[in-house]
Design a protein around this motif. Structure first.
Motif, PDB file in Angstrom:
ATOM      1  N   GLY A 287       2.631  -6.773  27.265  1.00 42.61           N
ATOM      2  CA  GLY A 287       3.810  -7.486  26.783  1.00 42.61           C
ATOM      3  C   GLY A 287       3.907  -7.563  25.265  1.00 42.61           C
ATOM      4  O   GLY A 287       4.760  -8.251  24.722  1.00 42.61           O
ATOM      5  N   LEU A 288       3.035  -6.834  24.572  1.00 39.84           N
ATOM      6  CA  LEU A 288       2.958  -6.941  23.116  1.00 39.84           C
ATOM      7  C   LEU A 288       4.162  -6.259  22.460  1.00 39.84           C
ATOM      8  O   LEU A 288       4.461  -5.107  22.747  1.00 39.84           O
ATOM      9  CB  LEU A 288       1.666  -6.289  22.631  1.00 39.84           C
ATOM     10  CG  LEU A 288       1.036  -6.800  21.337  1.00 39.84           C
ATOM     11  CD1 LEU A 288       0.655  -8.269  21.460  1.00 39.84           C
ATOM     12  CD2 LEU A 288      -0.187  -5.967  20.987  1.00 39.84           C
ATOM     13  N   GLU A 289       4.850  -7.003  21.599  1.00 42.40           N
ATOM     14  CA  GLU A 289       5.959  -6.462  20.805  1.00 42.40           C
ATOM     15  C   GLU A 289       5.578  -6.575  19.332  1.00 42.40           C
ATOM     16  O   GLU A 289       4.945  -7.550  18.919  1.00 42.40           O
ATOM     17  CB  GLU A 289       7.243  -7.254  21.060  1.00 42.40           C
ATOM     18  CG  GLU A 289       7.743  -7.187  22.496  1.00 42.40           C
ATOM     19  CD  GLU A 289       8.484  -5.891  22.809  1.00 42.40           C
ATOM     20  OE1 GLU A 289       8.811  -5.143  21.861  1.00 42.40           O
ATOM     21  OE2 GLU A 289       8.729  -5.630  24.004  1.00 42.40           O
ATOM     22  N   PHE A 290       5.982  -5.599  18.533  1.00 44.61           N
ATOM     23  CA  PHE A 290       5.598  -5.616  17.116  1.00 44.61           C
ATOM     24  C   PHE A 290       6.648  -4.913  16.283  1.00 44.61           C
ATOM     25  O   PHE A 290       7.500  -4.176  16.789  1.00 44.61           O
ATOM     26  CB  PHE A 290       4.241  -4.918  16.923  1.00 44.61           C
ATOM     27  CG  PHE A 290       4.315  -3.421  17.110  1.00 44.61           C
ATOM     28  CD1 PHE A 290       4.540  -2.584  16.027  1.00 44.61           C
ATOM     29  CD2 PHE A 290       4.188  -2.854  18.371  1.00 44.61           C
ATOM     30  CE1 PHE A 290       4.634  -1.206  16.197  1.00 44.61           C
ATOM     31  CE2 PHE A 290       4.285  -1.485  18.552  1.00 44.61           C
ATOM     32  CZ  PHE A 290       4.503  -0.654  17.456  1.00 44.61           C
ATOM     33  N   ASN A 291       6.578  -5.127  14.983  1.00 43.54           N
ATOM     34  CA  ASN A 291       7.409  -4.390  14.034  1.00 43.54           C
ATOM     35  C   ASN A 291       6.697  -4.373  12.691  1.00 43.54           C
ATOM     36  O   ASN A 291       5.955  -5.300  12.363  1.00 43.54           O
ATOM     37  CB  ASN A 291       8.789  -5.019  13.929  1.00 43.54           C
ATOM     38  CG  ASN A 291       9.813  -4.097  13.277  1.00 43.54           C
ATOM     39  OD1 ASN A 291      10.578  -4.507  12.420  1.00 43.54           O
ATOM     40  ND2 ASN A 291       9.850  -2.833  13.691  1.00 43.54           N
ATOM     41  N   LEU A 292       6.915  -3.310  11.936  1.00 41.76           N
ATOM     42  CA  LEU A 292       6.229  -3.100  10.652  1.00 41.76           C
ATOM     43  C   LEU A 292       7.252  -2.841   9.561  1.00 41.76           C
ATOM     44  O   LEU A 292       8.252  -2.161   9.785  1.00 41.76           O
ATOM     45  CB  LEU A 292       5.286  -1.894  10.772  1.00 41.76           C
ATOM     46  CG  LEU A 292       4.474  -1.492   9.537  1.00 41.76           C
ATOM     47  CD1 LEU A 292       3.396  -2.519   9.241  1.00 41.76           C
ATOM     48  CD2 LEU A 292       3.854  -0.105   9.738  1.00 41.76           C
ATOM     49  N   SER A 293       7.014  -3.404   8.378  1.00 43.29           N
ATOM     50  CA  SER A 293       7.856  -3.125   7.210  1.00 43.29           C
ATOM     51  C   SER A 293       6.959  -3.001   5.986  1.00 43.29           C
ATOM     52  O   SER A 293       5.895  -3.622   5.927  1.00 43.29           O
ATOM     53  CB  SER A 293       8.879  -4.249   7.003  1.00 43.29           C
ATOM     54  OG  SER A 293       9.739  -3.960   5.906  1.00 43.29           O
ATOM     55  N   HIS A 294       7.399  -2.205   5.014  1.00 45.63           N
ATOM     56  CA  HIS A 294       6.601  -2.088   3.789  1.00 45.63           C
ATOM     57  C   HIS A 294       7.505  -1.875   2.588  1.00 45.63           C
ATOM     58  O   HIS A 294       8.614  -1.333   2.702  1.00 45.63           O
ATOM     59  CB  HIS A 294       5.572  -0.953   3.892  1.00 45.63           C
ATOM     60  CG  HIS A 294       6.138   0.341   4.386  1.00 45.63           C
ATOM     61  ND1 HIS A 294       6.797   1.224   3.567  1.00 45.63           N
ATOM     62  CD2 HIS A 294       6.156   0.887   5.629  1.00 45.63           C
ATOM     63  CE1 HIS A 294       7.188   2.269   4.281  1.00 45.63           C
ATOM     64  NE2 HIS A 294       6.832   2.096   5.521  1.00 45.63           N
ATOM     65  N   SER A 295       7.042  -2.335   1.445  1.00 45.94           N
ATOM     66  CA  SER A 295       7.754  -2.172   0.182  1.00 45.94           C
ATOM     67  C   SER A 295       6.718  -2.174  -0.936  1.00 45.94           C
ATOM     68  O   SER A 295       5.878  -3.075  -1.000  1.00 45.94           O
ATOM     69  CB  SER A 295       8.748  -3.320  -0.014  1.00 45.94           C
ATOM     70  OG  SER A 295       9.513  -3.149  -1.197  1.00 45.94           O
ATOM     71  N   GLN A 296       6.765  -1.140  -1.786  1.00 43.61           N
ATOM     72  CA  GLN A 296       5.757  -0.998  -2.831  1.00 43.61           C
ATOM     73  C   GLN A 296       4.351  -1.023  -2.214  1.00 43.61           C
ATOM     74  O   GLN A 296       4.097  -0.310  -1.266  1.00 43.61           O
ATOM     75  CB  GLN A 296       5.926  -2.079  -3.903  1.00 43.61           C
ATOM     76  CG  GLN A 296       7.313  -2.086  -4.546  1.00 43.61           C
ATOM     77  CD  GLN A 296       7.509  -0.983  -5.555  1.00 43.61           C
ATOM     78  OE1 GLN A 296       7.346   0.188  -5.250  1.00 43.61           O
ATOM     79  NE2 GLN A 296       7.892  -1.349  -6.757  1.00 43.61           N
ATOM     80  N   GLU A 297       3.466  -1.901  -2.709  1.00 40.25           N
ATOM     81  CA  GLU A 297       2.079  -1.880  -2.227  1.00 40.25           C
ATOM     82  C   GLU A 297       1.811  -2.844  -1.075  1.00 40.25           C
ATOM     83  O   GLU A 297       0.681  -2.970  -0.624  1.00 40.25           O
ATOM     84  CB  GLU A 297       1.106  -2.180  -3.379  1.00 40.25           C
ATOM     85  CG  GLU A 297       1.006  -3.630  -3.792  1.00 40.25           C
ATOM     86  CD  GLU A 297       2.075  -4.078  -4.756  1.00 40.25           C
ATOM     87  OE1 GLU A 297       1.971  -5.208  -5.264  1.00 40.25           O
ATOM     88  OE2 GLU A 297       3.026  -3.309  -5.013  1.00 40.25           O
ATOM     89  N   LEU A 298       2.860  -3.523  -0.572  1.00 41.03           N
ATOM     90  CA  LEU A 298       2.662  -4.506   0.494  1.00 41.03           C
ATOM     91  C   LEU A 298       3.302  -4.055   1.799  1.00 41.03           C
ATOM     92  O   LEU A 298       4.329  -3.375   1.806  1.00 41.03           O
ATOM     93  CB  LEU A 298       3.292  -5.853   0.104  1.00 41.03           C
ATOM     94  CG  LEU A 298       2.473  -6.878  -0.670  1.00 41.03           C
ATOM     95  CD1 LEU A 298       3.215  -8.198  -0.691  1.00 41.03           C
ATOM     96  CD2 LEU A 298       1.078  -7.070  -0.091  1.00 41.03           C
ATOM     97  N   GLY A 299       2.690  -4.489   2.905  1.00 45.27           N
ATOM     98  CA  GLY A 299       3.275  -4.296   4.222  1.00 45.27           C
ATOM     99  C   GLY A 299       3.212  -5.600   4.994  1.00 45.27           C
ATOM    100  O   GLY A 299       2.368  -6.461   4.715  1.00 45.27           O
ATOM    101  N   LEU A 300       4.107  -5.751   5.970  1.00 41.86           N
ATOM    102  CA  LEU A 300       4.073  -6.884   6.898  1.00 41.86           C
ATOM    103  C   LEU A 300       4.181  -6.339   8.309  1.00 41.86           C
ATOM    104  O   LEU A 300       4.997  -5.456   8.587  1.00 41.86           O
ATOM    105  CB  LEU A 300       5.229  -7.860   6.652  1.00 41.86           C
ATOM    106  CG  LEU A 300       5.206  -8.746   5.413  1.00 41.86           C
ATOM    107  CD1 LEU A 300       6.411  -9.673   5.426  1.00 41.86           C
ATOM    108  CD2 LEU A 300       3.921  -9.555   5.319  1.00 41.86           C
ATOM    109  N   CYS A 301       3.363  -6.880   9.191  1.00 40.35           N
ATOM    110  CA  CYS A 301       3.411  -6.537  10.608  1.00 40.35           C
ATOM    111  C   CYS A 301       3.625  -7.827  11.395  1.00 40.35           C
ATOM    112  O   CYS A 301       2.851  -8.770  11.255  1.00 40.35           O
ATOM    113  CB  CYS A 301       2.112  -5.862  11.032  1.00 40.35           C
ATOM    114  SG  CYS A 301       2.005  -5.558  12.809  1.00 40.35           S
ATOM    115  N   ALA A 302       4.680  -7.881  12.192  1.00 38.88           N
ATOM    116  CA  ALA A 302       4.983  -9.062  13.018  1.00 38.88           C
ATOM    117  C   ALA A 302       4.703  -8.732  14.474  1.00 38.88           C
ATOM    118  O   ALA A 302       5.081  -7.660  14.969  1.00 38.88           O
ATOM    119  CB  ALA A 302       6.437  -9.481  12.831  1.00 38.88           C
ATOM    120  N   VAL A 303       4.029  -9.652  15.173  1.00 37.08           N
ATOM    121  CA  VAL A 303       3.596  -9.416  16.549  1.00 37.08           C
ATOM    122  C   VAL A 303       3.923 -10.642  17.395  1.00 37.08           C
ATOM    123  O   VAL A 303       3.731 -11.779  16.954  1.00 37.08           O
ATOM    124  CB  VAL A 303       2.066  -9.156  16.615  1.00 37.08           C
ATOM    125  CG1 VAL A 303       1.632  -8.782  18.025  1.00 37.08           C
ATOM    126  CG2 VAL A 303       1.657  -8.070  15.629  1.00 37.08           C
TER     127      VAL A 303
END
Length: 239
Positions: free
Chosen positions: A105-121
């Motif tokens: 049931g795991l849902e996720f999404n990834l975003s990045h800009s410059q040297e940072l990334g965010l992953c939401a789960v």
């Protein structure tokens, strides 16, 4: 709702994801060479091919770091090795877990800009995250007029010059987080209405069935997470 910088904590070793939780991971994409090689070793052949299509080495390295760390994070939830994580891709290229892992049931999404990334789960619900580095935009008002609704554009125009940039990127991240969650493209930006002010957190006006969280992952960055349903508890981890 905004999560200030000091809420980004080291993740516990016994990581669990409760049904009412969203976990957001902050990722440093500029990894040292030995770590970058370890991450590259977990990637699939198609991911390595995608990395090699980037012209600049820094962009290659950040792609490898982002995908490798995404695999590492998902592997922790699934109790498998990073290299064993498998993806499918939706019509617009959004990665999702392969059918093999459907029961999680795991849902996720990834975003990045410059040297940072965010992953939401999270579990079971559609989720989208967008991260933007606040940078000068020469035609900011023209872009806002093209992509934002009239009320949003007028709010932006009414702000003092030193507040317009941040407001623009707040609107942008909120809209894109929602569109990434639903799988719609950026052509729909002007159909997603956001209410915000310099002192109030953003709200999605498009639907009552969605939650929107604004984040402050670092200086000069803004981010947003959109997730179906309400009643979520947000936890922010530093990878």
């Amino acid at each position: 709702m905004t999560a200030p910088n000091h809420l980004w904590l080291p993740a516990p070793t016994d990581l669990t994801l409760l049904p009412d939780e969203i976990n957001v991971w902050r990722i440093n994409l500029d990894q040292p060479e030995p770590q970058l090689q370890n991450l590259k070793n977990t990637l699939s052949s198609d991911e390595i091919a995608r990395a090699e299509r980037f012209h600049f080495p820094q962009h290659q390295q950040r792609f490898i770091a982002g995908r490798g760390i995404l695999r590492s994070i998902l592997g922790r939830y699934l109790s498998i090795k990073a290299s064993e994580v498998q993806f499918n891709y939706q019509q617009r290229g959004k990665p999702v877990l392969a059918e093999t892992f459907a029961k999680s049931g795991l849902e996720f999404n990834l975003s990045h800009s410059q040297e940072l990334g965010l992953c939401a789960v999270n579990c079971q619900r559609e989720i989208g995250v967008d991260l933007e580095y606040i940078r000068p935009v020469s035609d900011l008002e023209a872009l806002a007029k093209r992509f934002f609704l009239a009320r949003e554009y007028e709010m932006l125009r009414s702000l003092p010059s030193d507040q317009k940039q941040q407001a623009f990127f707040r609107y942008w991240t909120c809209k894109e987080a929602y569109l990434k969650a639903t799988g719609d493209g950026l052509s729909q930006l002007e159909q997603v209405e956001i209410f915000l002010t310099p002192t109030e957190p953003a709200k999605l006006r498009i639907s009552q069935d969605w939650s929107l969280f604004e984040l402050a992952p670092a200086n000069n960055y803004v981010a947003a997470v959109a997730v179906a349903n309400s009643g979520w508890k947000l936890k922010c981890w530093q990878y």
